[in-house]
Write an enzyme that holds these catalytic residues in place. Structure first.
Site, PDB file in Angstrom:
ATOM      1  N   ASN A  73       0.846  -1.250   0.008  1.00 15.77           N
ATOM      2  CA  ASN A  73       0.063   0.036  -0.002  1.00 15.77           C
ATOM      3  C   ASN A  73       0.994   1.259  -0.074  1.00 15.77           C
ATOM      4  O   ASN A  73       0.500   2.240  -0.572  1.00 15.77           O
ATOM      5  CB  ASN A  73      -0.960  -0.077   1.156  1.00 15.77           C
ATOM      6  CG  ASN A  73      -1.486   1.379   1.539  1.00 15.77           C
ATOM      7  OD1 ASN A  73      -2.570   1.688   0.939  1.00 15.77           O
ATOM      8  ND2 ASN A  73      -0.838   1.712   2.669  1.00 15.77           N
TER       9      ASN A  73
ATOM     10  N   THR B 133      -8.040  11.432   2.234  1.00 18.10           N
ATOM     11  CA  THR B 133      -6.898  11.073   2.967  1.00 18.10           C
ATOM     12  C   THR B 133      -5.711  12.226   3.216  1.00 18.10           C
ATOM     13  O   THR B 133      -5.990  13.425   2.452  1.00 18.10           O
ATOM     14  CB  THR B 133      -6.038   9.901   2.524  1.00 18.10           C
ATOM     15  OG1 THR B 133      -5.498  10.118   1.451  1.00 18.10           O
ATOM     16  CG2 THR B 133      -6.980   8.705   2.312  1.00 18.10           C
TER      17      THR B 133
ATOM     18  N   TYR C 163       4.097   8.733 -11.165  1.00 15.58           N
ATOM     19  CA  TYR C 163       2.798   8.109 -10.693  1.00 15.58           C
ATOM     20  C   TYR C 163       2.133   7.070 -11.387  1.00 15.58           C
ATOM     21  O   TYR C 163       1.801   5.883 -10.969  1.00 15.58           O
ATOM     22  CB  TYR C 163       2.076   9.231  -9.858  1.00 15.58           C
ATOM     23  CG  TYR C 163       1.070   8.510  -8.932  1.00 15.58           C
ATOM     24  CD1 TYR C 163       1.547   8.032  -7.681  1.00 15.58           C
ATOM     25  CD2 TYR C 163      -0.255   8.664  -8.967  1.00 15.58           C
ATOM     26  CE1 TYR C 163       0.670   7.724  -6.577  1.00 15.58           C
ATOM     27  CE2 TYR C 163      -1.174   8.226  -8.107  1.00 15.58           C
ATOM     28  CZ  TYR C 163      -0.759   7.708  -7.274  1.00 15.58           C
ATOM     29  OH  TYR C 163      -1.668   7.309  -6.167  1.00 15.58           O
TER      30      TYR C 163
HETATM   31  P1  NAD Z   1      -1.100   8.286   2.686  1.00 13.10           P
HETATM   32  O1  NAD Z   1      -0.120   9.391   2.191  1.00 13.10           O
HETATM   33  O2  NAD Z   1      -1.891   8.871   3.645  1.00 13.10           O
HETATM   34  O3  NAD Z   1      -0.329   7.158   3.319  1.00 13.10           O
HETATM   35  C1  NAD Z   1       0.899   6.529   2.812  1.00 13.10           C
HETATM   36  C2  NAD Z   1       1.688   5.714   3.662  1.00 13.10           C
HETATM   37  O4  NAD Z   1       2.786   5.278   3.100  1.00 13.10           O
HETATM   38  C3  NAD Z   1       2.292   6.633   4.975  1.00 13.10           C
HETATM   39  O5  NAD Z   1       1.899   6.343   6.047  1.00 13.10           O
HETATM   40  C4  NAD Z   1       3.635   6.859   4.425  1.00 13.10           C
HETATM   41  O6  NAD Z   1       4.473   7.089   5.366  1.00 13.10           O
HETATM   42  C5  NAD Z   1       4.125   5.468   3.867  1.00 13.10           C
HETATM   43  N1  NAD Z   1       5.190   5.556   3.052  1.00 13.10           N
HETATM   44  C6  NAD Z   1       5.514   6.372   2.305  1.00 13.10           C
HETATM   45  N2  NAD Z   1       6.817   6.019   1.762  1.00 13.10           N
HETATM   46  C7  NAD Z   1       7.499   5.004   2.353  1.00 13.10           C
HETATM   47  C8  NAD Z   1       8.317   4.151   2.317  1.00 13.10           C
HETATM   48  N3  NAD Z   1       9.316   4.332   1.740  1.00 13.10           N
HETATM   49  N4  NAD Z   1       8.625   3.277   3.166  1.00 13.10           N
HETATM   50  C9  NAD Z   1       7.552   2.878   4.161  1.00 13.10           C
HETATM   51  N5  NAD Z   1       6.269   3.611   4.213  1.00 13.10           N
HETATM   52  C10 NAD Z   1       6.207   4.606   3.138  1.00 13.10           C
HETATM   53  O7  NAD Z   1      -1.612   7.774   1.519  1.00 13.10           O
HETATM   54  P2  NAD Z   1      -2.989   7.079   1.312  1.00 13.10           P
HETATM   55  O8  NAD Z   1      -3.911   8.353   0.555  1.00 13.10           O
HETATM   56  O9  NAD Z   1      -3.503   6.363   2.146  1.00 13.10           O
HETATM   57  O10 NAD Z   1      -2.517   6.191  -0.243  1.00 13.10           O
HETATM   58  C11 NAD Z   1      -2.517   4.827   0.131  1.00 13.10           C
HETATM   59  C12 NAD Z   1      -2.165   4.201  -1.200  1.00 13.10           C
HETATM   60  O11 NAD Z   1      -3.275   4.087  -2.089  1.00 13.10           O
HETATM   61  C13 NAD Z   1      -1.058   4.783  -2.089  1.00 13.10           C
HETATM   62  O12 NAD Z   1      -0.195   3.687  -2.487  1.00 13.10           O
HETATM   63  C14 NAD Z   1      -1.713   5.740  -2.946  1.00 13.10           C
HETATM   64  O13 NAD Z   1      -0.819   5.948  -4.076  1.00 13.10           O
HETATM   65  C15 NAD Z   1      -2.800   5.060  -3.314  1.00 13.10           C
HETATM   66  N6  NAD Z   1      -3.858   5.868  -3.830  1.00 13.10           N
HETATM   67  C16 NAD Z   1      -4.511   6.598  -3.121  1.00 13.10           C
HETATM   68  C17 NAD Z   1      -5.643   7.522  -3.712  1.00 13.10           C
HETATM   69  C18 NAD Z   1      -6.299   8.785  -2.715  1.00 13.10           C
HETATM   70  O14 NAD Z   1      -7.103   9.307  -3.144  1.00 13.10           O
HETATM   71  N7  NAD Z   1      -5.974   8.659  -1.334  1.00 13.10           N
HETATM   72  C19 NAD Z   1      -5.904   7.338  -4.572  1.00 13.10           C
HETATM   73  C20 NAD Z   1      -5.380   6.381  -5.428  1.00 13.10           C
HETATM   74  C21 NAD Z   1      -4.327   5.627  -5.057  1.00 13.10           C
END
Ligand code: NAD
Length: 437
Positions: free
Chosen positions: A282, A378, A346
């Site tokens: 994730n 988020t 991305y």
């Molecule tokens: P977020 O930024 O709230 O959380 C991401 C988490 O990943 C954080 O806790 C961060 O510390 C951790 N992280 C980042 N780099 C890291 C690393 N190198 N090692 C370990 N941990 C690491 O993100 P989110 O919105 O919860 O998104 C979660 C996933 O869903 C991501 O892959 C994101 O690309 C994907 N996503 C999110 C959305 C959205 O609308 N929020 C939409 C499409 C896809």
């Protein structure tokens, strides 16, 4: 959640002043543990072709919901059985029945269109495929009522094998999933959901689990009985440790792009638990810039966190550590399907994630699927400019952003034996986003 149009006061004012705001439907969500009684209160009907599949469906659903053909009722769920429809002419009767029923749907209802891949001749193949377009279009018409429409495409399965998938897409755990085509293959699952915790004795990792979608996924996996290891960067230690404490899990603090991260995580899991059943890849970051302005560092950091680290960690457990029947989920994005301005890095990383999950499903015995969120409320999306946020929310069938828990329910389902018929798919949790449509 910071969607102002979901605020009851704003809704009241808009209504009182007759303001033409696109007030989104209030979605009914279910975040209770998976259960056999999940849709027992729903009035559901099955229409379309009467064949072996509809007979089996009647048998399966008879005890699970209020199965009815009483047309004076309004339905909470409609299954349109299009399997066996082979000619363009045959679609007319289907159309007439669907049209009659569409006026009889409650708000927040679920519509499922079932087809079966039919290679008898080219016309039957085309006609079965036609229902993909039908479902996507119908989902857009029904979205304003909070109703979803999804298409379950049966490949080589029989309904008994895929009953649990049908139940999931009829349930309120799938209220932000609409306009999707999901392929269902043969599976060895039972037709019922046991009332015991689904994931008891399972060991799970959620990378980036300290917050957002990852934290919500950790909650769902814990709710179903799994021991969850939250892997996140050391800077996220407060959130990671607090969550681990709350869900009786573990926090393992490491940057997953570190050279030896995969080995370290594997060593920790195998020494402590002896195996890994579930891996939710994730963790993800964005570093947006148009290609012309993007630095090599911005390109590499996104590809490394979002894709390479996933490949390293998953391969490490494929080599040694995955339990039999292991499940892997990779977080993609609608950006990885449609592409987005300023997101060549991305979008590439997320399309790569979809490809990697597909490759695992085809080349190993591990089940792997991608989940592609749309606009989810988020921290990652909170920092976007207001007009981008509003676009992300409103340019969708359901006219709103999703919640981390919406994505987490699908992740929980895909990590459980309930989804054994689903392998190598990419399912969007996007409320029918027009972006990436
Ligand atoms: P977020 O930024 O709230 O959380 C991401 C988490 O990943 C954080 O806790 C961060 O510390 C951790 N992280 C980042 N780099 C890291 C690393 N190198 N090692 C370990 N941990 C690491 O993100 P989110 O919105 O919860 O998104 C979660 C996933 O869903 C991501 O892959 C994101 O690309 C994907 N996503 C999110 C959305 C959205 O609308 N929020 C939409 C499409 C896809």
């Amino acid at each position: 959640m910071s969607d102002f149009l979901q605020n009851p006061l704003v809704k009241q004012i808009a209504k009182a002043m007759n303001l033409p705001l696109p007030i989104p439907a209030l979605l009914i969500r279910n975040h209770q543990p998976f259960s056999d009684t999940e849709i027992e209160h729903k009035k559901i009907t099955i229409i379309g072709n009467e064949n072996e599949i509809s007979k089996s469906l009647h048998k399966i659903l008879n005890t699970k919901c209020i199965l009815t053909t009483e047309y004076e009722n309004k339905f909470d769920g409609i299954i349109l059985n299009a399997t066996g429809i082979q000619t363009v002419e045959d679609t007319t009767d289907f159309f007439k029945e669907a049209q009659r029923l569409v006026l009889k749907i409650n708000k927040n209802a679920r519509v499922l269109v079932l087809t079966k891949v039919d290679t008898t001749n080219r016309e039957s193949f085309a006609v079965q495929n036609a229902f993909e377009g039908f479902t996507r279009a119908l989902s857009k018409e029904l979205g304003k009522y909070g109703t979803t429409a999804n298409h379950l495409k049966i490949t080589n399965a029989i309904p008994e094998n895929i009953a649990t998938s049908i139940l999931f897409f009829l349930s309120d755990k799938s209220s932000f999933i609409t306009g999707q085509v999901i392929e269902l293959n043969a599976a060895n699952t039972t037709t019922s959901i046991s009332n015991n915790q689904l994931l008891a004795n399972k060991i799970a990792i959620v990378t980036g689990g300290a917050r957002g979608i990852g934290a919500a996924a950790a909650h769902v996996l814990h709710r179903e009985g799994a021991k969850v290891i939250i892997v996140d960067v050391p800077q996220a230690s407060d959130d990671a440790n607090a969550l681990a404490y709350e869900i009786n899990g573990e926090a393992f603090l490491i940057d997953i792009t570190q050279n030896d991260a995969a080995e370290k995580i594997q060593k920790y899991v195998l020494e402590k638990f002896g195996k890994l059943d579930i891996l939710v890849n994730n963790a993800g970051i964005t570093r947006d810039k148009t290609l012309a302005k993007m630095s090599e560092q911005q390109w590499n950091s996104v590809l490394q966190v979002n894709l390479k680290a996933t490949i390293n960690l998953t391969e490490q457990f494929i080599k040694n550590g995955f339990a039999e029947h292991a499940k892997v989920v990779g977080l993609a994005s609608i950006s990885g399907i449609a592409g987005n301005v300023g997101q060549t890095n991305y979008s590439a990383s997320k399309a790569g994630m979809i490809g990697y999950m597909n490759a695992i499903s085809k080349t190993t015995s591990v089940y792997a699927n991608a989940v592609a969120p749309g606009f989810i409320e988020t921290k990652m999306t909170e920092s976007l400019p207001l007009f981008v946020k509003e676009g992300g929310r409103r340019l969708s069938t359901l006219k709103q952003g999703g919640l981390p828990a919406d994505v987490a329910e699908l992740i929980g389902f895909l990590c459980s034996p309930l989804s054994d018929g689903i392998n190598g798919n990419c399912i969007r949790v996007c409320g029918g986003s027009m972006i990436g449509a």
